[in-house]
Structures are given as C-alpha cells and as structure tokens.
Write an enzyme that holds these catalytic residues in place. Structure first.
Site, mmCIF file in Angstrom:
data_model
loop_
_atom_site.group_PDB
_atom_site.id
_atom_site.type_symbol
_atom_site.label_atom_id
_atom_site.label_comp_id
_atom_site.label_asym_id
_atom_site.label_seq_id
_atom_site.Cartn_x
_atom_site.Cartn_y
_atom_site.Cartn_z
ATOM 1 N N ALA A 144 10.684 -10.661 6.380
ATOM 2 C CA ALA A 144 9.415 -10.041 5.966
ATOM 3 C C ALA A 144 9.374 -9.983 4.437
ATOM 4 C CB ALA A 144 9.285 -8.646 6.569
ATOM 5 N N GLU A 148 7.815 -9.020 -6.420
ATOM 6 C CA GLU A 148 6.666 -8.095 -6.360
ATOM 7 C C GLU A 148 5.388 -8.834 -5.960
ATOM 8 O OE1 GLU A 148 6.438 -4.809 -9.066
ATOM 9 O OE2 GLU A 148 8.587 -4.945 -9.463
HETATM 10 N N1 CAA Z 1 -4.169 -0.225 -1.793
HETATM 11 C C1 CAA Z 1 -4.338 0.581 -0.710
HETATM 12 N N2 CAA Z 1 -4.383 0.098 0.549
HETATM 13 C C2 CAA Z 1 -4.269 -1.226 0.725
HETATM 14 C C3 CAA Z 1 -4.101 -2.115 -0.361
HETATM 15 C C4 CAA Z 1 -4.058 -1.562 -1.663
HETATM 16 N N3 CAA Z 1 -3.910 -2.348 -2.726
HETATM 17 N N4 CAA Z 1 -4.007 -3.363 0.125
HETATM 18 C C5 CAA Z 1 -4.121 -3.282 1.451
HETATM 19 N N5 CAA Z 1 -4.265 -1.988 1.805
HETATM 20 C C6 CAA Z 1 -4.466 -1.435 3.159
HETATM 21 C C7 CAA Z 1 -5.721 -2.023 3.771
HETATM 22 O O1 CAA Z 1 -6.858 -1.272 3.438
HETATM 23 C C8 CAA Z 1 -5.411 -1.946 5.253
HETATM 24 O O2 CAA Z 1 -5.619 -0.609 5.672
HETATM 25 P P1 CAA Z 1 -6.258 -0.273 7.129
HETATM 26 O O3 CAA Z 1 -5.305 -0.857 8.146
HETATM 27 O O4 CAA Z 1 -6.321 1.191 7.150
HETATM 28 O O5 CAA Z 1 -7.573 -0.980 7.157
HETATM 29 C C9 CAA Z 1 -3.918 -2.216 5.302
HETATM 30 O O6 CAA Z 1 -3.405 -1.882 4.005
HETATM 31 C C10 CAA Z 1 -3.569 -3.655 5.615
HETATM 32 O O7 CAA Z 1 -4.171 -4.467 4.614
HETATM 33 P P2 CAA Z 1 -4.272 -6.058 4.766
HETATM 34 O O8 CAA Z 1 -4.888 -6.388 6.085
HETATM 35 O O9 CAA Z 1 -4.922 -6.579 3.536
HETATM 36 O O10 CAA Z 1 -2.735 -6.472 4.807
HETATM 37 P P3 CAA Z 1 -2.056 -7.886 4.961
HETATM 38 O O11 CAA Z 1 -1.032 -7.804 6.020
HETATM 39 O O12 CAA Z 1 -3.101 -8.961 5.073
HETATM 40 O O13 CAA Z 1 -1.213 -8.035 3.604
HETATM 41 C C11 CAA Z 1 -0.792 -8.618 1.334
HETATM 42 C C12 CAA Z 1 -1.768 -8.039 2.376
HETATM 43 C C13 CAA Z 1 -1.566 -8.506 0.044
HETATM 44 C C14 CAA Z 1 -0.476 -10.069 1.614
HETATM 45 C C15 CAA Z 1 0.493 -7.778 1.292
HETATM 46 O O14 CAA Z 1 1.276 -7.952 2.460
HETATM 47 C C16 CAA Z 1 1.357 -8.077 0.081
HETATM 48 O O15 CAA Z 1 1.085 -7.610 -1.009
HETATM 49 N N6 CAA Z 1 2.429 -8.878 0.276
HETATM 50 C C17 CAA Z 1 3.423 -9.092 -0.783
HETATM 51 C C18 CAA Z 1 4.516 -8.068 -0.671
HETATM 52 C C19 CAA Z 1 5.294 -7.933 -1.942
HETATM 53 O O16 CAA Z 1 4.739 -7.902 -3.020
HETATM 54 N N7 CAA Z 1 6.617 -7.834 -1.800
HETATM 55 C C20 CAA Z 1 7.485 -7.670 -2.915
HETATM 56 C C21 CAA Z 1 8.326 -6.433 -2.751
HETATM 57 S S1 CAA Z 1 9.148 -5.802 -4.152
HETATM 58 C C22 CAA Z 1 10.261 -6.945 -4.649
HETATM 59 O O17 CAA Z 1 9.883 -8.039 -4.900
HETATM 60 C C23 CAA Z 1 11.705 -6.609 -4.827
HETATM 61 C C24 CAA Z 1 12.037 -5.838 -6.032
HETATM 62 O O18 CAA Z 1 12.833 -4.903 -5.940
HETATM 63 C C25 CAA Z 1 11.529 -6.208 -7.376
#
Ligand code: CAA
Length: 435
Positions: free
Chosen positions: A130, A366
């Site tokens: 994931a 991120e």
């Molecule tokens: N703010 C608030 N709520 C939000 C939001 C936001 N920016 N984006 C989405 N949501 C909410 C939506 O409103 C929705 O809510 P409801 O179910 O109540 O309607 C819910 O979240 C689901 O939203 P989506 O259907 O848009 O979700 P999705 O499954 O299609 O995913 C995505 C969207 C943008 C692809 C997201 O999964 C994402 O950002 N993925 C990348 C993850 C990431 O950045 N991982 C890195 C982790 S950190 C790291 O890298 C390690 C480190 O330590 C540096």
C-alpha cells in the site's frame, strides 16, 4: 487571499537555519552520507537553535511561525544536505496528524515535547502493498476493552528508530469504505513494536528509513487520534496537504545548493583557455537552472501561504503542484549541475553527485509526482463548472444519417459500414474475396 506572505518571523527562522546549515550541516554532510548514520550533532543544533518548534503553535510550546517558515528552514538545510533537510522535515510530517486531528489532551501532551526536541516523531502510513494506494493498507487495530491492539507492518518509516513517537495508521473497520482507517500514537518501547529492517538507500543516507513492525502492540484507547475511530484516512490526507510544500522546499534547497556549486565550479574550471562560466552553452544551462529554481520557489511559498491562511479551497491542489513541480526541478537542476562538473561531477569526492542522489527520492515520497498530478487534475476537473460558460464556444458536431446507421450496426454487434457509406453488401464481399 494574499498570494505569498513571508513574515519577519519566518525570515528570522530562515537566518537561523542558514547559520546551522553552514556551520554544522555542510561540513559533515559527506561523512554521514558515507557512513549512513544519523548526525547527532545536527539534532543537537536543531534543539539548541529552537528549530523544532517553528511550525508548532505557541499554545503548544512552539514558535507558531507557520508553514512558510517551516519551508524556509527546510530549504536552507537542504541547500547544504538533502538528508538533513528531510531528517528535520519528517518531524513536521509526523506531528501534523496530531495538529490536524488530535484531541486537546493529545496536542497538549505531545506537541510541546516535539517543539522542544525532547522527542522526535515519525509517520507510519505506507506498507509493502500500500504505497500510492494508501487506503488499501492491511495493518489492523482491534479494540480490546480500554485498549487497541495493533498488528501489521509499515514500510518506509523515515526517522524510524531515531524517533520516540510514531503516528501509525491502521484499519479499525475493514467493512467500511470511507471510515476504515484510524490513526494511533505509539511510543517507542511499547512492547511488540520493533524496527526490523533499516534500508540501504541511494540518497538521503543520513536519515534512517525503516520497516516498523507491530506484533500485538497494545496502546491505550486514549492514543486513538482525536478519540474517534474512522477518521484516519482523512487525517492522513490533510497531513500530506500540510507536509507536501515541505518536500517541495527540500527539492528547492537541493536545486539551489547544486546550482550554487555549479556556478562556483564553472567560474573556476578552465577549458579552451577560458572558464566554463564564460561559455554560451554553460550560460544557457545556468540560465535555465536559475529560472526553474525561482519558479519553484514562488509556487512553494504560495502553497505554504495557503496553508498558513487556511485557504481551504487551494491547499490540496497548491500543495500537490508545489511538490511535483519543485521536486522535478530538483532532479533536472541537480542533474545539470553534475553535467557542468563533467567527469568530476560523477566522482564521490566531489560534493555534487550527492545532490542528484538526494533529489531523486523527493519525486517519489509523500506521494509520487504522478499521484500529485492526479490530485491536481481532480481539482481542475472538480472546478470546471466555474468556466462552464465557455463550452458554448466549442463547436458541437451533430450526428448525420451515416453515423446513425453506424450506431445501429454497432448496437446489433456488427461492424459499421466503411468510409463513404459504401453499401453493406459491397463491404462484406470485399472481406470475403467474392467479386
Ligand atoms: N483532505 C481531506 N480529506 C481528503 C483529502 C484531503 N486532501 N483527500 C481525500 N480526502 C477524503 C475524501 O474526501 C474521501 O472522503 P469520504 O470517503 O468521506 O468521501 C476520502 O478521503 C477518500 O478520498 P479519495 O476517494 O480521493 O481517495 P483515493 O483512494 O482515491 O486516494 C490519493 C487519493 C490522492 C491517491 C491518496 O491515496 C494519496 O495521496 N496517495 C499517496 C499516499 C502518499 O502520499 N504516501 C506517502 C506516505 S509518506 C512517505 O512517503 C514516507 C515518509 O516517511 C516520508
């Protein structure tokens, strides 16, 4: 809303960070990159100079200087060393879930410890299966009386092992679609919580990135973020909106730092009886680098200002824009800087190849830059109603008699007639070879 607001206080923290970067970080950057160890003297410098309280509100023991200030600090540190930039920034990433979703008690308990540097914090969202699809995580937390019991593993925990506090995202309601995930605060030393793999990385080598494991980790129900289950995914997304300008600032610092090395070297290096900086081909590269760096800078400050002013309509898209744009610039500019150093640039005893290695991860973590562009496009499509009036200026083609025939043929599972509306019999004959 104002496009960019940089306060006096933010400038102050920029200067503090600049001093720390030049006096403490730059001299040791190469060594810690080689040994792949966390630079304790840099951690001490963060604490002694108050840098870990920059983004934390005054009410919780911080300086309340905001996200623009945070970005300026990250930029300055990353200008000297990308790994140090992220080692600092990840404390903001780890603490944002508490800031955006924590209860008053949780904020009052944890944030002052982070602001003073007594405790470092990390963020546990991603898993082996994931990454971009964060919502598909498998790590589970089961309610057991006044506790939750966490089982599973997390991948790419930056600051893992060094941090004393971890914000951990886990599934609490597998059957739910939108309230499946909750966040928990887990402290180092909790039985069952361990670091099992420390990654060997291409870049950002001075900061540990690890796998964190949870084997029947029992935490009090009071550690459920915000006290309400099912809010975890929303809190994770809000956290990333706040944190992505900081990754962008890391990219900006790397690009700025590499460009400064490239100009310095271009002025020194003599070829064909002149220095590289006086050659048109090199000036073309330098000019491009400088323009890209400045464009990235404006976009980052704009995104960070949107967070500081709580401009909720813009934060999500501007954070994604700044992250993807600035980190792509980081990759391009650091690669060009290596090119200007020529053969020396490829060698490890020169400082420039590290910038290119450190820059690569900023396009990935991120949220990959492909995910950022998905976020940007979703915002654009969602807002398309605002300019729906211009639809009238785009001509609409209407179906003619030929298309009507073609449609009915398709509906009947047949192929449409050929161009020019040739009779069906003639087409079929041509296919079968009949004359
Ligand atoms: N703010 C608030 N709520 C939000 C939001 C936001 N920016 N984006 C989405 N949501 C909410 C939506 O409103 C929705 O809510 P409801 O179910 O109540 O309607 C819910 O979240 C689901 O939203 P989506 O259907 O848009 O979700 P999705 O499954 O299609 O995913 C995505 C969207 C943008 C692809 C997201 O999964 C994402 O950002 N993925 C990348 C993850 C990431 O950045 N991982 C890195 C982790 S950190 C790291 O890298 C390690 C480190 O330590 C540096």
């Amino acid at each position: 809303m104002a496009a960019i607001v940089i306060t006096e206080e933010a400038r102050h923290w920029q200067q503090v960070a600049h001093k720390v970067a030049e006096e403490v970080v730059r001299p040791i950057a190469k060594h810690y990159d080689e040994v792949q160890e966390y630079p304790e003297e840099v951690r001490r410098a963060y604490i002694e100079n108050g840098l870990l309280g920059v983004w934390i509100p005054k009410a919780y023991g911080g300086h309340g200087a905001g996200i623009v200030a945070l970005c300026l600090v990250i930029e300055e540190l990353s200008r000297a060393c990308g790994a140090t930039g992220v080692a600092y920034a990840v404390n903001a990433l780890g603490s944002f879930p508490i800031l955006v979703g924590g209860s008053e008690e949780q904020k009052a308990h944890y944030l002052p410890q982070i602001a003073k540097g007594e405790k470092m914090i990390a963020f546990c969202l991603s898993e082996k299966f994931a990454g971009s699809d964060a919502g598909s995580m498998r790590c589970q937390a089961r309610k057991d009386g006044e506790h939750y019991v966490i089982n599973g593993e997390k991948k790419w925990t930056t600051n893992g092992g060094v941090a004393s506090i971890y914000t951990v995202f886990a599934v609490t309601d597998p059957a739910s679609k939108s309230r499946r995930i909750s966040a928990f605060i887990v402290e180092k030393g909790t039985p069952g919580f361990s670091i099992k793999k420390v990654e060997d990385k291409m870049g950002i080598r001075a900061v540990p990135v690890v796998e964190s494991h949870f084997d029947d980790v029992r935490v009090p129900a009071a550690n459920l973020l915000g006290g309400r289950p099912g809010m975890g995914f929303k809190h994770a997304m809000q956290t990333l909106d706040f944190a992505r300008p900081g990754v962008a600032a890391q990219g900006l610092g790397l690009a700025q730092g590499a460009m400064e090395y490239a100009v310095t070297y271009a002025l020194r290096r003599q070829q064909f009886g002149q220095n590289l900086a006086s050659m048109g081909v090199i000036q073309d590269m330098l000019g491009n680098m400088a323009a890209k760096v400045e464009a990235a800078r404006s976009l980052i400050y704009r995104a960070a200002t949107a967070v500081d002013l709580n401009d909720t309509d813009s934060i999500n898209r501007l954070a994604a824009m700044s992250k993807s744009f600035a980190t792509d610039v980081a990759m391009e500019v650091t690669t060009d800087a290596v090119q200007i150093f020529g053969g020396y640039g490829y060698m490890k005893d020169y400082p420039i190849e590290k910038y290119m290695r450190d820059a690569k991860i900023t396009q990935i973590y991120e949220g990959t830059n492909q995910i950022q562009r998905l976020v940007i496009a979703r915002n654009l499509i969602k807002d398309a109603g605002r300019f729906a009036n211009i639809d009238a200026y785009i001509p609409r083609e209407s179906y003619n008699a030929y298309h009507a025939v073609a449609e009915s043929e398709l509906a009947a599972g047949d192929e449409p007639s050929g161009a020019g509306g040739a009779p069906r019999g003639a087409q079929a004959g041509a296919r079968s070879g009949a004359g």
